[in-house]
Design an enzyme around this catalytic site. Structure first.
Site, PDB file in Angstrom:
ATOM      1  N   SER A   1      37.017  12.096 110.016  1.00  0.00           N
ATOM      2  CA  SER A   1      35.392  13.132 109.505  1.00  0.00           C
ATOM      3  C   SER A   1      35.587  14.218 109.014  1.00  0.00           C
ATOM      4  O   SER A   1      36.785  14.988 108.432  1.00  0.00           O
ATOM      5  CB  SER A   1      35.086  12.880 110.930  1.00  0.00           C
ATOM      6  OG  SER A   1      33.488  13.293 110.928  1.00  0.00           O
ATOM      7  N   ASN A   2      34.932  14.716 109.395  1.00  0.00           N
ATOM      8  CA  ASN A   2      34.413  16.378 108.770  1.00  0.00           C
ATOM      9  C   ASN A   2      33.458  17.076 110.158  1.00  0.00           C
ATOM     10  O   ASN A   2      33.028  16.673 111.034  1.00  0.00           O
ATOM     11  CB  ASN A   2      33.681  16.421 107.156  1.00  0.00           C
ATOM     12  CG  ASN A   2      32.958  15.877 107.031  1.00  0.00           C
ATOM     13  OD1 ASN A   2      31.005  16.144 108.539  1.00  0.00           O
ATOM     14  ND2 ASN A   2      32.588  14.763 106.023  1.00  0.00           N
ATOM     15  N   TYR A   3      33.685  18.239 109.541  1.00  0.00           N
ATOM     16  CA  TYR A   3      32.853  19.492 110.411  1.00  0.00           C
ATOM     17  C   TYR A   3      30.745  18.732 110.333  1.00  0.00           C
ATOM     18  O   TYR A   3      30.845  19.862 111.018  1.00  0.00           O
ATOM     19  CB  TYR A   3      32.955  20.612 110.143  1.00  0.00           C
ATOM     20  CG  TYR A   3      34.727  20.792 110.055  1.00  0.00           C
ATOM     21  CD1 TYR A   3      35.112  20.890 111.601  1.00  0.00           C
ATOM     22  CD2 TYR A   3      35.429  21.419 109.712  1.00  0.00           C
ATOM     23  CE1 TYR A   3      36.581  21.267 112.026  1.00  0.00           C
ATOM     24  CE2 TYR A   3      36.915  21.596 109.237  1.00  0.00           C
ATOM     25  CZ  TYR A   3      36.889  21.232 110.800  1.00  0.00           C
ATOM     26  OH  TYR A   3      38.465  21.633 110.437  1.00  0.00           O
ATOM     27  N   SER A   4      31.317  18.466 109.996  1.00  0.00           N
ATOM     28  CA  SER A   4      29.345  18.434 110.350  1.00  0.00           C
ATOM     29  C   SER A   4      28.719  18.643 111.076  1.00  0.00           C
ATOM     30  O   SER A   4      29.100  17.576 112.087  1.00  0.00           O
ATOM     31  CB  SER A   4      28.538  17.102 108.834  1.00  0.00           C
ATOM     32  OG  SER A   4      27.255  16.885 108.760  1.00  0.00           O
TER      33      SER A   4
ATOM     34  N   ALA B   1      26.760  14.388 105.215  1.00  0.00           N
ATOM     35  CA  ALA B   1      28.173  14.103 105.304  1.00  0.00           C
ATOM     36  C   ALA B   1      28.892  13.172 105.241  1.00  0.00           C
ATOM     37  O   ALA B   1      29.637  12.734 106.618  1.00  0.00           O
ATOM     38  CB  ALA B   1      28.621  15.471 105.562  1.00  0.00           C
TER      39      ALA B   1
END
Ligand code: C5P
Length: 406
Positions: free
Chosen positions: A208-211, A276
């Site tokens: 995943s990502n930091y969104s 994102a």
């Protein structure tokens, strides 16, 4: 904009209650129908006679009238009103509202209120600055109330600082602007993607990502406040929605987000693609937990995810609008413009990771809006809520401009 609007005006026990008479008159002059609900302490500062003479209505204060037993229904008031305005709002009332302490008619009316609520705090500067008051105001905001920030200046205590109730004329203007904005996107359907996606590796791990979803949720609230019907398709986030016009659809993976976006876009006037989305997902999902391989290297095979923006760009009809986001680290303007073209967007909102305060996680953002002709509009660093207002303003100008020619 206030003509015919039904407003419950809550008055509490602050010295600024004397300004409530002027506020009342200003609202009535604009054509509003005002019902005053006053707390017992409020009556020490301004008499119900003054207020009922101005509003041509009995002032509500107690749950029932002692001499004839008439019951005042806070539930009916909650259904009747187009807006509730609590001005002045004391620290005590703000605290009770924040925690649901329904020990007077004003708080029960607030708890029953179906319409938007505006709160104009008024108190001494130290009370206003106290972490308890500030925390309660934050709680009220998180419930979706509108706080009309106190102004700085001369206070009844002879001190000077922040805590004065905002001037009645300014409060009236804020209400007028609110009701005007409510019409801007009326009857429009807007889909918004928000947050990150989770791409599952095995039952306990994902990519995943930091969104945080903050920008997308702020956009959803801003669109709903202007009267739009919003479909918010969100990846896993901690955010909450407040507005009843927002339908939230929770998804996890890019594939799920893609499916839902494709399902709702044909009916929408506008798509705002704020999510994102993970560009890649694991080629194989391991049905059981992947084991450590005794110091051996592990290779993950990834395959591309669908590009939701590009897919909607292909489906887009001439009357539909599509807004994308570009979070860039270098060659920002050129990269963003390329994305806009490739995905057939009407605008791309650029935020650069080089700008302090912009991008993931934080509460602020600094954006540039680029249109399909390459025109750019640069904005200063603002709260994500204010950034959302700017973006929605650009969209509603275009929608309303087109409507004029229709
Ligand atoms: O990832 P990229 O920089 O290409 O993202 C630009 C825009 O495309 C964003 O609005 C993002 O929400 C959208 N996007 C998407 N689906 C993807 C990747 C990006 O909708 N798979």
């Amino acid at each position: 904009m206030l003509n015919g609007k039904k407003i419950v005006l809550g008055i509490t026990g602050s010295i600024a209650a004397y300004k409530a008479a002027y506020l009342c008159r200003a609202l009535i002059k604009k054509g509003a129908d005002v019902q005053v609900v006053i707390t017992p302490a409020g009556k020490e500062f301004i008499t119900p006679v003054t207020l009922s003479a101005l509003t041509h209505k009995p002032v509500v204060s107690e749950f029932f009238t002692a001499n004839d037993g008439t019951w005042h229904s806070h539930v009916d008031l909650g259904l009747w009103a187009d807006a509730m305005l609590i001005a002045p709002a004391t620290a005590a009332t703000i605290g009770k509202m924040a925690h649901g302490i329904a020990d007077n008619m004003l708080i029960t009316t607030y708890l029953s209120m179906k319409a938007p609520v505006f709160v104009a705090p008024a108190m001494d500067l130290d009370m206003y600055a106290h972490p308890s008051t500030q925390h309660n105001l934050e709680l009220l905001k998180s419930y979706g109330n509108h706080i009309i920030e106190s102004a700085s200046g001369f206070l009844a205590s002879q001190l000077e600082g922040k805590g004065r109730m905002e001037e009645p004329d300014t409060i009236v203007e804020i209400l007028e602007r609110f009701f005007a904005a409510q019409q801007q996107l009326a009857k429009k359907k807007i889909i918004i993607t928000a947050g990150p996606t989770y791409e599952k590796l095995d039952p306990v791990r994902y990519i995943s990502n930091y969104s945080s979803g903050k920008m997308g949720f702020a956009l959803a609230e801003a669109c709903a406040e202007r009267g739009a019907e919003v479909i918010l398709i969100s990846g896993p986030v901690q955010q909450k929605i407040h507005h009843p016009n927002i339908q939230r659809i929770d998804v996890e993976s890019a594939d799920e987000m893609y499916r839902e976006a494709l399902r709702f876009f044909p009916e929408a006037n506008v798509g705002i693609l704020c999510a994102a989305v993970a560009d890649y997902k694991p080629e194989h999902y391991a049905g059981s937990k992947l084991k450590r391989q005794n110091g051996e290297k592990m290779n993950l095979s990834l395959v591309p995810n669908p590009d939701i923006a590009a897919a909607l760009g292909k489906l887009k009809k001439p009357e539909q609008l599509l807004v994308g986001f570009a979070l860039e680290t270098d060659n920002e303007f050129v990269n963003a413009q390329e994305k806009l073209k490739k995905k057939n967007l009407d605008w791309i909102v650029l935020n650069s990771l080089k700008d302090e305060g912009a991008g993931f996680q934080g509460d602020t953002n600094k954006i540039t809006i680029i249109d399909a002709n390459g025109n750019r509009k640069d904005f200063s660093l603002k709260s994500k809520k204010a950034v959302a207002e700017d973006i929605v303003e650009v969209i509603s100008e275009k929608l309303n401009g087109e409507n004029d020619h229709a």
